[in-house]
Design a protein around this motif. Structure first.
Motif, short mmCIF file in Angstrom:
data_model
loop_
_atom_site.label_atom_id
_atom_site.label_comp_id
_atom_site.label_asym_id
_atom_site.label_seq_id
_atom_site.Cartn_x
_atom_site.Cartn_y
_atom_site.Cartn_z
N ASP A 168 0.82 -1.21 -0.17
CA ASP A 168 -0.07 -0.15 0.01
C ASP A 168 0.83 1.19 0.06
O ASP A 168 2.04 1.33 0.58
CB ASP A 168 -0.96 0.02 1.37
CG ASP A 168 -1.88 -1.07 1.37
OD1 ASP A 168 -2.22 -1.92 0.27
OD2 ASP A 168 -2.32 -1.40 2.31
N ALA A 169 0.29 2.35 -0.79
CA ALA A 169 1.15 3.54 -0.86
C ALA A 169 -0.11 4.66 -0.59
O ALA A 169 -1.05 4.42 -0.89
CB ALA A 169 1.80 3.77 -1.99
N ALA A 170 0.54 5.53 0.21
CA ALA A 170 -0.23 6.74 0.54
C ALA A 170 0.30 8.18 0.34
O ALA A 170 1.47 8.19 0.82
CB ALA A 170 -1.22 6.58 1.76
N ILE A 171 -0.07 9.09 0.04
CA ILE A 171 0.25 10.48 -0.11
C ILE A 171 -0.61 11.61 0.95
O ILE A 171 -1.72 11.42 0.58
CB ILE A 171 0.45 11.03 -1.49
CG1 ILE A 171 1.33 10.26 -2.56
CG2 ILE A 171 0.84 12.57 -1.50
CD1 ILE A 171 1.59 10.81 -3.91
N ALA A 173 -4.85 2.01 6.11
CA ALA A 173 -4.24 2.45 7.30
C ALA A 173 -2.71 2.58 7.94
O ALA A 173 -2.18 3.09 8.34
CB ALA A 173 -5.11 1.90 8.52
N ASN A 174 -2.22 1.22 7.17
CA ASN A 174 -0.90 0.88 7.24
C ASN A 174 0.01 1.89 6.76
O ASN A 174 1.21 2.31 7.30
CB ASN A 174 -0.46 -0.36 6.87
CG ASN A 174 -1.15 -0.85 5.47
OD1 ASN A 174 -1.57 -0.04 4.70
ND2 ASN A 174 -1.01 -2.09 5.16
N ALA A 175 -0.30 2.32 5.51
CA ALA A 175 0.63 3.31 4.71
C ALA A 175 0.33 4.75 5.32
O ALA A 175 1.42 5.50 5.45
CB ALA A 175 0.09 3.28 3.19
N ILE A 176 -0.91 4.92 5.82
CA ILE A 176 -1.16 6.27 6.63
C ILE A 176 -0.43 6.35 8.04
O ILE A 176 0.31 7.29 8.30
CB ILE A 176 -2.62 6.45 7.02
CG1 ILE A 176 -3.34 6.49 5.57
CG2 ILE A 176 -2.84 7.57 7.66
CD1 ILE A 176 -4.86 6.53 5.54
N ILE A 213 11.21 -5.47 12.27
CA ILE A 213 10.41 -6.68 12.22
C ILE A 213 9.00 -6.35 13.11
O ILE A 213 8.96 -5.72 14.15
CB ILE A 213 10.86 -7.89 13.02
CG1 ILE A 213 12.38 -8.25 12.19
CG2 ILE A 213 10.31 -8.86 13.37
CD1 ILE A 213 13.28 -9.38 12.88
N ALA A 214 7.97 -6.66 12.16
CA ALA A 214 6.64 -6.70 12.85
C ALA A 214 6.10 -5.21 12.95
O ALA A 214 5.26 -4.83 13.58
CB ALA A 214 6.45 -7.12 14.44
N CYS A 215 6.97 -4.42 12.04
CA CYS A 215 6.31 -2.92 11.94
C CYS A 215 5.18 -2.75 11.08
O CYS A 215 4.34 -1.74 11.10
CB CYS A 215 7.50 -2.06 11.22
SG CYS A 215 7.77 -2.42 9.45
N GLY A 216 4.67 -3.72 10.29
CA GLY A 216 3.51 -3.60 9.60
C GLY A 216 2.14 -3.52 10.46
O GLY A 216 1.49 -2.60 10.55
N PRO A 217 2.03 -4.36 11.51
CA PRO A 217 0.67 -4.25 12.39
C PRO A 217 1.05 -2.91 13.09
O PRO A 217 0.16 -2.40 13.46
CB PRO A 217 1.05 -5.39 13.49
CG PRO A 217 1.78 -6.51 12.63
CD PRO A 217 2.85 -5.73 11.54
N THR A 218 2.00 -2.54 13.63
CA THR A 218 2.11 -1.30 14.15
C THR A 218 1.83 -0.05 13.47
O THR A 218 1.17 0.95 13.87
CB THR A 218 3.60 -0.96 15.01
OG1 THR A 218 4.73 -1.04 13.96
CG2 THR A 218 3.98 -2.20 16.00
N ASN A 219 2.19 -0.15 12.19
CA ASN A 219 1.92 1.13 11.22
C ASN A 219 0.35 1.05 11.11
O ASN A 219 -0.25 1.99 11.29
CB ASN A 219 2.12 0.77 9.90
CG ASN A 219 3.78 0.96 9.76
OD1 ASN A 219 4.44 1.93 10.34
ND2 ASN A 219 4.47 0.36 8.72
#
Length: 520
Positions: free
Chosen positions: A15-18, A439-442, A252-258
């Motif tokens: 996912d990408a967000a601006i 939400a992860n990219a945001i 490691i595991a930064c995806g869920p925290t994003n």
């Protein structure tokens, strides 16, 4: 107008967000995660810039949350050859480095290790006399055999001067091209778990080098040449690209925290349970005072037990592509297998031949995608049974995250969140946002720079206030090293845990701070 770009690589989608300078979402895209990861990042970045039609030179910050390091450990690929130097002979020879590691990862890293004199007792006294020549001889024998070194001193979380001294000797003997990791800068109390985390950090330096170089190259190719570049940490904050190269394990595991941070921002809440529903799995975490709750127990990473900071996350095999079946006894099962990113080919609603949770949502009229006629043959009773099974899976996972019996507020994000029913036991309110799919990219885009410091202090030898001030200063240093602006750094968390076995009131003190990003 200036802009930020956030990219998050998931197992199914990238996912990408601006966001603009006021943190309003300008545009977002979802692209399938590629097998090599990098090309998926390139595609997502290219699409979001093209479709948003903004001036690339106005992008001031670019953030990347990546699964590269996690994948490297799980798949045993692209890892560096590591030499492990433990400072505590003869007291620890009965439990050698790599004990209880899966043999396949040990074979990749090569079993180069040595246990040398040195280390400290729990009260700071020298365990055995440090021998510089012994260290030099060990390192010399590793020349040409190792690409990275993990240096681990016993009770270095209390006193770490020996680790830093060995670091300097290692740099002198092995040269600048060998990566060096110190356990006192990575793990917590507990020799073996801290050593394991340090070894993994050392093993990941090539992966992070390639990932960070590839991200910078992708940005340059798209004309984003003026942006400060950051990578996401697993505590919901960011770090500079140079800091990430030194501490790749923190990704490691930064995806869920994003996703948790993004959900908190979208819902405007600082305390809630967050459910991020992807294509294959769902991650459940807790936002506490605006940041993801951290795990308080040792965490298994790719079969290796570690004790560095990790988010408190429960993952279940439930996603938008999870396969729905009817068992012989009439029960409906959901997952854990999934069609993943091939949902647009394989799900019934898109003309495929596999019944998924998304098809159930279409049949129940919860979402209008694909062709509803292709799922019309599914009976209402079966669809409701499948939805009840989904609800049961989610409710059980939420119960595991609760710290009290009361009902919670649940924020639903992720591209597959539509499969979750509107009513759940134990949930007071469910919040959804149309932007929740990214939400992860945001979350990656809005994060601040984080710094954390942990050490054992003996309060009979140093006053508590002085210890707090010392730890705060060192946490600030870490934040500035990671890219925070001095003067913007704020204290967000202090944790004190007394060590019961220590007679002089020893306490493990952990301090966390956050600060604003550097501006161009």
């Amino acid at each position: 107008m200036n802009y930020k770009i956030g990219i998050d690589v998931g197992g199914t989608n990238t996912d990408a967000a601006i966001l603009d300078e006021d943190l309003n979402l300008v545009h977002s895209v979802k692209s399938p995660t590629s097998e090599d990861i990098e090309s998926g990042i390139f595609q997502a970045l290219h699409r979001v810039l093209q479709e948003a039609n903004i001036d690339q030179t106005a992008v001031t910050h670019a953030m990347l949350g990546t699964t590269q390091c996690t994948n490297a450990i799980v798949e045993r690929k692209k890892l560096a050859k590591v030499g492990v130097l433990r400072l505590r002979y003869p007291a620890t020879v009965s439990v050698t480095p790599f004990t209880a590691w899966p043999q396949d990862i040990v074979d990749v890293l090569t079993e180069n290790y040595a246990i040398a004199k040195g280390g400290y007792e729990f009260d700071g006294k020298t365990l055995s006399a440090f021998d510089e020549q012994e260290i030099r001889d060990i390192l010399t024998s590793w020349q040409g055999k190792v690409e990275a070194v993990a240096i681990v001193g016993v009770f270095s979380s209390l006193k770490n001067d020996q680790e830093f001294y060995v670091h300097d000797i290692s740099r002198e003997v092995l040269g600048e091209d060998v990566s060096i990791s110190l356990s006192s800068t990575i793990g917590s109390v507990g020799l073996i778990e801290r050593e394991n985390a340090t070894i993994l950090n050392a093993a990941l330096f090539k992966v992070m080098q390639a990932t960070s170089d590839g991200f910078e190259k992708a940005l340059a190719q798209e004309g984003v040449e003026n942006a400060e570049v950051y990578l996401c940490q697993n505590d919901g904050t960011l770090m500079s690209i140079d800091y990430a190269r030194e501490f790749p394990i923190l990704t490691i595991a930064c995806g869920p925290t994003n996703s948790i941070r993004g959900a908190s921002y979208l819902a405007g809440l600082e305390n809630a349970v967050v459910l991020d529903v992807g294509g294959t799995t769902s991650d459940i975490g807790v936002i506490t005072d605006g940041f993801p709750r951290e795990s308080s127990v040792a965490v298994d990473v790719g079969g290796v037990r570690t004790n560095f900071r990790m988010p408190d996350i429960v993952s279940i095999g439930l996603g938008g592509g999870s396969i729905v079946r009817q068992a012989e006894n009439g029960e409906v099962t959901v997952g854990p297998d999934s069609v993943g990113y091939k949902i647009s080919e394989k799900a019934l609603a898109f003309g495929g031949n596999t019944l998924t949770t998304t098809d159930i949502a279409v049949r129940l009229g919860k979402i209008e995608i694909g062709d509803s006629e292709k799922v019309a043959h599914i009976t209402q009773d079966f669809a409701e049974k499948a939805e009840a099974k989904i609800a049961q899976m989610v409710e059980e996972a939420i119960d595991r995250m609760k710290t009290s019996s009361g009902d919670v507020t649940l924020i639903l994000v992720g591209g597959g969140n539509i499969i979750v029913p509107d009513q759940l036991k134990g949930v007071e309110e469910i919040i959804r946002d149309e932007k929740g799919a990214v939400a992860n990219a945001i979350g990656a885009s809005i994060s601040q720079i984080g710094g954390q410091y942990e050490q054992i202090y003996i309060y009979s030898q140093i006053a508590r206030e002085q210890a707090l001030q010392d730890a705060r200063g060192k946490a600030d240093e870490q934040a500035m090293k990671a890219g925070a602006i001095e003067g913007t750094i704020e204290l967000v968390e202090v944790e004190e845990i007394p060590l019961a076995y220590h007679p002089d009131n020893a306490t493990r003190l952990r301090v966390k701070v956050v600060g604003d990003l550097m501006q161009n």
